[in-house]
Design a protein around this motif. Structure first.
Motif, PDB file in Angstrom:
ATOM      1  N   GLY A   1       5.487   1.783  -0.702  1.00 28.83           N
ATOM      2  CA  GLY A   1       5.322   0.473   0.464  1.00 28.83           C
ATOM      3  C   GLY A   1       3.765   0.176   0.716  1.00 28.83           C
ATOM      4  N   SER A   2       2.866   1.129   0.779  1.00 33.89           N
ATOM      5  CA  SER A   2       1.645   1.294   1.115  1.00 33.89           C
ATOM      6  C   SER A   2       0.653  -0.133   0.986  1.00 33.89           C
ATOM      7  N   VAL A   3       0.205  -0.387   2.136  1.00 34.84           N
ATOM      8  CA  VAL A   3      -0.791  -1.811   1.194  1.00 34.84           C
ATOM      9  C   VAL A   3      -1.543  -1.184   0.044  1.00 34.84           C
TER      10      VAL A   3
ATOM     11  N   ARG B   1      -0.759  -3.843  -3.231  1.00 30.12           N
ATOM     12  CA  ARG B   1      -1.986  -4.369  -4.071  1.00 30.12           C
ATOM     13  C   ARG B   1      -1.626  -4.595  -5.146  1.00 30.12           C
ATOM     14  N   LYS B   2      -1.997  -2.958  -5.499  1.00 32.19           N
ATOM     15  CA  LYS B   2      -1.766  -2.386  -7.560  1.00 32.19           C
ATOM     16  C   LYS B   2      -0.717  -3.521  -7.793  1.00 32.19           C
TER      17      LYS B   2
ATOM     18  N   GLU C   1       6.907 -13.484  -6.175  1.00 35.32           N
ATOM     19  CA  GLU C   1       6.640 -13.835  -4.715  1.00 35.32           C
ATOM     20  C   GLU C   1       7.003 -13.288  -3.530  1.00 35.32           C
ATOM     21  N   GLY C   2       7.421 -12.186  -3.423  1.00 35.96           N
ATOM     22  CA  GLY C   2       8.267 -11.320  -2.790  1.00 35.96           C
ATOM     23  C   GLY C   2       7.509 -10.249  -2.794  1.00 35.96           C
ATOM     24  N   ASN C   3       6.678  -9.562  -3.375  1.00 42.88           N
ATOM     25  CA  ASN C   3       5.266  -8.934  -2.993  1.00 42.88           C
ATOM     26  C   ASN C   3       4.331  -9.498  -2.322  1.00 42.88           C
ATOM     27  N   GLU C   4       3.729 -10.845  -3.447  1.00 36.11           N
ATOM     28  CA  GLU C   4       3.015 -11.348  -2.327  1.00 36.11           C
ATOM     29  C   GLU C   4       2.631 -11.466  -0.959  1.00 36.11           C
ATOM     30  N   ALA C   5       3.998 -11.882  -0.630  1.00 35.44           N
ATOM     31  CA  ALA C   5       4.370 -12.097   0.537  1.00 35.44           C
ATOM     32  C   ALA C   5       3.777 -10.986   1.588  1.00 35.44           C
TER      33      ALA C   5
ATOM     34  N   GLU D   1       0.472 -10.220   2.329  1.00 37.33           N
ATOM     35  CA  GLU D   1      -0.188 -10.764   3.088  1.00 37.33           C
ATOM     36  C   GLU D   1       0.258 -10.638   4.816  1.00 37.33           C
ATOM     37  N   LEU D   2       1.734  -9.928   4.640  1.00 36.27           N
ATOM     38  CA  LEU D   2       1.563  -9.150   5.355  1.00 36.27           C
ATOM     39  C   LEU D   2       0.884  -7.907   6.471  1.00 36.27           C
ATOM     40  N   LEU D   3       1.133  -6.835   4.867  1.00 36.78           N
ATOM     41  CA  LEU D   3       0.919  -5.741   5.403  1.00 36.78           C
ATOM     42  C   LEU D   3      -0.962  -5.851   5.754  1.00 36.78           C
ATOM     43  N   GLN D   4      -1.743  -6.977   5.189  1.00 35.83           N
ATOM     44  CA  GLN D   4      -3.297  -6.986   5.540  1.00 35.83           C
ATOM     45  C   GLN D   4      -3.298  -7.706   6.625  1.00 35.83           C
TER      46      GLN D   4
END
Length: 163
Positions: free
Chosen positions: A152-154, A158-159, A78-82, A85-88
């Motif tokens: 931590g790259s977008v 994403r992967k 859940e944290g990775n998904e959030a 979203e912020l990185l995008q």
């Protein structure tokens, strides 16, 4: 000095650093994009190291709840998904950025609080210091490998989210 390698203390230090980075990301007077880059690296490296080195070891202890450990892994997702979203979000400080930041803060803060109360307290009470120090060394090594790889790259986040 001895508890500097205690995995419980190392994880708590990361949690406090994340809280500091949240403050920086919220501050219009700070380098919010820089704080986000540092946060993204730390969050991914921290979670990957926990899942690779710490959680599997803690599942072996009968007084540490396996369901709590598995729940912690779900909360990492859940944290990775959030985070993704912020990185995008294109514009740092935009209304969308602030909204996605608060979703990230909520997800990570909730996880850290639960992890500290359940998993880490269980580890502190049931795992010998020598073993916690072994886990601490393994955690640091795994985290450093991730950080050196630009975890931590977008693209990498994403992967992770899509896997």
């Amino acid at each position: 000095m001895a508890d500097k390698q205690d995995v419980v203390e190392l994880i708590l230090q990361d949690h406090r650093r994340m809280e500091d980075l949240f403050r920086r990301m919220r501050s219009v007077e700070d380098d919010r994009a820089g704080a986000l880059r540092e946060f993204a690296d730390l969050l991914i490296a921290h979670a990957q190291a926990e899942e690779a080195e710490v959680y599997p070891a803690l599942k072996r202890y009968k007084n540490i709840d396996d369901e709590e450990v598995e729940h912690g892994e779900h909360e990492h997702d859940e944290g990775n998904e959030a985070l993704l979203e912020l990185l995008q979000v294109e514009e740092v400080g935009s209304e969308e950025w602030d909204s996605k930041l608060e979703e990230l803060v909520e997800a990570v803060t909730h996880h850290a609080d639960e992890e500290e109360r359940t998993i880490l307290n269980g580890a502190r009470e049931n795992v010998a210091m020598e073993r916690r120090e072994e886990l601490g060394r393994a955690f640091v090594q795994a985290r450093e490998r991730q950080l050196k790889a630009g975890c931590g790259s977008v693209e990498n986040v994403r992967k992770i989210v899509e896997s």
